[in-house]
Design a protein around this motif. Structure first.
Motif, mmCIF file in Angstrom:
data_model
loop_
_atom_site.group_PDB
_atom_site.id
_atom_site.type_symbol
_atom_site.label_atom_id
_atom_site.label_comp_id
_atom_site.label_asym_id
_atom_site.label_seq_id
_atom_site.Cartn_x
_atom_site.Cartn_y
_atom_site.Cartn_z
ATOM 1 N N VAL A 13 0.837 -1.201 0.000
ATOM 2 C CA VAL A 13 0.000 0.000 0.000
ATOM 3 C C VAL A 13 0.873 1.252 0.000
ATOM 4 O O VAL A 13 0.598 2.224 -0.725
ATOM 5 N N MET A 14 1.940 1.242 0.785
ATOM 6 C CA MET A 14 2.842 2.396 0.832
ATOM 7 C C MET A 14 3.488 2.639 -0.526
ATOM 8 O O MET A 14 3.614 3.781 -0.970
ATOM 9 N N LYS A 15 3.862 1.582 -1.213
ATOM 10 C CA LYS A 15 4.433 1.712 -2.555
ATOM 11 C C LYS A 15 3.383 2.288 -3.516
ATOM 12 O O LYS A 15 3.689 3.168 -4.337
ATOM 13 N N ALA A 16 2.151 1.784 -3.419
ATOM 14 C CA ALA A 16 1.080 2.263 -4.298
ATOM 15 C C ALA A 16 0.839 3.756 -4.107
ATOM 16 O O ALA A 16 0.662 4.509 -5.074
ATOM 17 N N VAL A 17 0.857 4.193 -2.865
ATOM 18 C CA VAL A 17 0.657 5.616 -2.575
ATOM 19 C C VAL A 17 1.814 6.437 -3.136
ATOM 20 O O VAL A 17 1.615 7.490 -3.751
ATOM 21 N N TYR A 18 3.037 5.953 -2.945
ATOM 22 C CA TYR A 18 4.211 6.659 -3.462
ATOM 23 C C TYR A 18 4.158 6.742 -4.993
ATOM 24 O O TYR A 18 4.374 7.817 -5.572
ATOM 25 N N ASP A 19 3.840 5.631 -5.636
ATOM 26 C CA ASP A 19 3.786 5.594 -7.105
ATOM 27 C C ASP A 19 2.716 6.527 -7.658
ATOM 28 O O ASP A 19 2.841 7.034 -8.779
ATOM 29 N N SER A 20 1.663 6.764 -6.884
ATOM 30 C CA SER A 20 0.536 7.572 -7.366
ATOM 31 C C SER A 20 0.835 9.068 -7.362
ATOM 32 O O SER A 20 0.136 9.840 -8.015
ATOM 33 N N GLY A 28 6.668 6.158 11.492
ATOM 34 C CA GLY A 28 6.234 5.082 12.371
ATOM 35 C C GLY A 28 6.983 3.780 12.174
ATOM 36 O O GLY A 28 8.044 3.715 11.549
ATOM 37 N N SER A 29 6.393 2.710 12.706
ATOM 38 C CA SER A 29 7.075 1.426 12.793
ATOM 39 C C SER A 29 7.417 0.812 11.439
ATOM 40 O O SER A 29 8.442 0.136 11.304
ATOM 41 N N MET A 30 6.566 1.032 10.434
ATOM 42 C CA MET A 30 6.854 0.462 9.116
ATOM 43 C C MET A 30 8.096 1.093 8.509
ATOM 44 O O MET A 30 8.908 0.421 7.859
ATOM 45 N N VAL A 31 8.271 2.387 8.707
ATOM 46 C CA VAL A 31 9.465 3.069 8.204
ATOM 47 C C VAL A 31 10.683 2.667 9.030
ATOM 48 O O VAL A 31 11.767 2.449 8.487
ATOM 49 N N LEU A 32 10.509 2.559 10.340
ATOM 50 C CA LEU A 32 11.619 2.126 11.194
ATOM 51 C C LEU A 32 12.141 0.765 10.751
ATOM 52 O O LEU A 32 13.353 0.545 10.653
ATOM 53 N N ASN A 116 -0.819 18.334 7.146
ATOM 54 C CA ASN A 116 -0.179 19.652 7.121
ATOM 55 C C ASN A 116 0.447 20.059 8.458
ATOM 56 O O ASN A 116 0.351 21.198 8.895
ATOM 57 N N ARG A 117 1.109 19.094 9.101
ATOM 58 C CA ARG A 117 1.976 19.391 10.246
ATOM 59 C C ARG A 117 3.321 19.867 9.685
ATOM 60 O O ARG A 117 3.567 19.753 8.477
ATOM 61 N N PRO A 118 4.243 20.356 10.540
ATOM 62 C CA PRO A 118 5.557 20.756 10.022
ATOM 63 C C PRO A 118 6.204 19.641 9.213
ATOM 64 O O PRO A 118 6.197 18.480 9.634
ATOM 65 N N ALA A 119 6.721 19.976 8.036
ATOM 66 C CA ALA A 119 7.251 18.960 7.117
ATOM 67 C C ALA A 119 8.501 18.295 7.709
ATOM 68 O O ALA A 119 9.454 18.988 8.075
ATOM 69 N N PRO A 120 8.515 16.979 7.806
ATOM 70 C CA PRO A 120 9.678 16.290 8.344
ATOM 71 C C PRO A 120 10.765 16.115 7.289
ATOM 72 O O PRO A 120 10.530 16.291 6.090
ATOM 73 N N THR A 121 11.959 15.756 7.741
ATOM 74 C CA THR A 121 13.034 15.381 6.833
ATOM 75 C C THR A 121 12.744 13.969 6.318
ATOM 76 O O THR A 121 12.466 13.062 7.106
ATOM 77 N N THR A 122 12.771 13.790 4.997
ATOM 78 C CA THR A 122 12.398 12.492 4.423
ATOM 79 C C THR A 122 13.495 11.929 3.521
ATOM 80 O O THR A 122 14.449 12.625 3.165
ATOM 81 N N LYS A 123 13.339 10.678 3.157
ATOM 82 C CA LYS A 123 14.211 10.027 2.181
ATOM 83 C C LYS A 123 13.412 8.929 1.497
ATOM 84 O O LYS A 123 12.322 8.557 1.940
ATOM 85 N N ILE A 124 13.960 8.415 0.404
ATOM 86 C CA ILE A 124 13.320 7.313 -0.312
ATOM 87 C C ILE A 124 13.915 5.994 0.196
ATOM 88 O O ILE A 124 15.134 5.821 0.243
ATOM 89 N N TYR A 125 13.041 5.096 0.595
ATOM 90 C CA TYR A 125 13.454 3.760 1.050
ATOM 91 C C TYR A 125 13.155 2.739 -0.034
ATOM 92 O O TYR A 125 12.167 2.862 -0.763
ATOM 93 N N ILE A 130 9.964 -2.785 -3.287
ATOM 94 C CA ILE A 130 9.095 -1.800 -2.641
ATOM 95 C C ILE A 130 9.855 -0.492 -2.482
ATOM 96 O O ILE A 130 10.966 -0.458 -1.971
ATOM 97 N N ARG A 131 9.238 0.605 -2.915
ATOM 98 C CA ARG A 131 9.872 1.921 -2.852
ATOM 99 C C ARG A 131 8.841 2.911 -2.310
ATOM 100 O O ARG A 131 7.694 2.944 -2.766
ATOM 101 N N PHE A 132 9.229 3.716 -1.334
ATOM 102 C CA PHE A 132 8.310 4.698 -0.779
ATOM 103 C C PHE A 132 9.100 5.836 -0.130
ATOM 104 O O PHE A 132 10.303 5.718 0.134
ATOM 105 N N CYS A 133 8.417 6.936 0.130
ATOM 106 C CA CYS A 133 9.016 8.092 0.794
ATOM 107 C C CYS A 133 8.666 8.048 2.278
ATOM 108 O O CYS A 133 7.484 8.000 2.642
ATOM 109 N N GLY A 134 9.686 8.049 3.130
ATOM 110 C CA GLY A 134 9.453 7.996 4.568
ATOM 111 C C GLY A 134 10.355 8.971 5.302
ATOM 112 O O GLY A 134 11.301 9.520 4.718
ATOM 113 N N VAL A 135 10.068 9.185 6.569
ATOM 114 C CA VAL A 135 10.900 10.094 7.349
ATOM 115 C C VAL A 135 12.318 9.533 7.435
ATOM 116 O O VAL A 135 12.529 8.326 7.515
#
Length: 243
Positions: A13-20, A28-32, A116-125, A130-135
């Protein structure tokens, strides 16, 4: 590191959202878990049953816009799940989504979405395909240190556990942690509960459940590793507990 069938579906699901291209990044835990795997950590970690995310856009999204965007992304990827909103976001409150099996209607997992909380520092995992954008790791470390510095630590003992995991593969960078917190408009508190209420922390840890067959490390080991990891931001007190 073992990934459960549910977690594989959540990563899909995270990949699908990123691809879209939806303006969403994950936390959270999935990114950790992805972060630890990329860093070479191969031991078992606690499992999770939800996805945590941030929606960041110029205009506040409507409930319909969020549901339709997520549903479209998931269907386009061929995942047979239906998305529904069970909690609208508001001041200090995240949006909550249920993702259900299309045939049975069973809720397989949930997604909490800050808007729309303060934008965190992110990277591509990337994990396998599976590829997605996470903190980014520094954002995770800063967020967890911030929680541990407050009396919320007793309700968020999982952050102590996660600092224990992170200590195995990362070096603590005090300046980067403080700058990340500053960028988010936050400061560290006094670590009173973490440093001086050891038995209360142990009690919180004993109540915290590790799902599945993941072994629960001894609390002393978790506490000592987490404390040593973040020592550069702990208050310098002569009479501080020597544990």
């Amino acid at each position: 590191m073992n990934i459960t069938a549910e977690e594989k579906l959540m990563y899909g699901v995270m990949k699908a959202v990123y691809d879209s291209g939806i303006p969403v990044n994950f936390k959270g835990s999935m990114v950790l878990k992805a972060c630890l795997m990329e860093a070479g950590y191969d031991e078992e970690t606690r499992h999770t049953v939800d996805i945590d995310a941030n929606w960041i856009s110029d205009a506040p999204p409507t409930a319909e816009q969020m549901v339709e965007s997520l549903q479209s992304a998931i269907r386009k990827s061929g995942i047979d799940l239906d998305v529904s909103l069970y909690r609208m976001y508001g001041e200090g409150r995240s949006a909550g989504f249920e993702l259900k099996d299309r045939e049975s209607g069973e809720v397989l997992f949930t997604m909490d979405m800050d808007v729309n909380r303060p934008a965190p520092t992110t990277k591509i995992y990337e994990i396998d395909e599976i590829r997605f954008c996470g903190v980014a790791p520094i954002q995770m470390i800063a967020d967890k240190v911030s929680a541990v510095s407050t009396d919320k630590v007793f309700r968020r003992i999982k952050d102590v556990v996660d600092l224990y995991y992170l200590s195995k593969v990362f070096t603590f960078d005090r300046a980067a942690v403080l700058q990340t917190l500053k960028n988010n408009g936050r400061k560290l508190e006094g670590f009173g509960g973490f440093l001086h209420r050891y038995e209360d922390l142990r009690h919180s840890y004993e109540k915290f459940r590790f799902t599945g067959d993941v072994s629960k490390p001894p609390f002393d080991e978790v506490y000592k590793a987490a404390k040593a990891f973040i020592k550069d931001v702990l208050p310098k007190e002569k009479d501080r507990d020597a544990r």
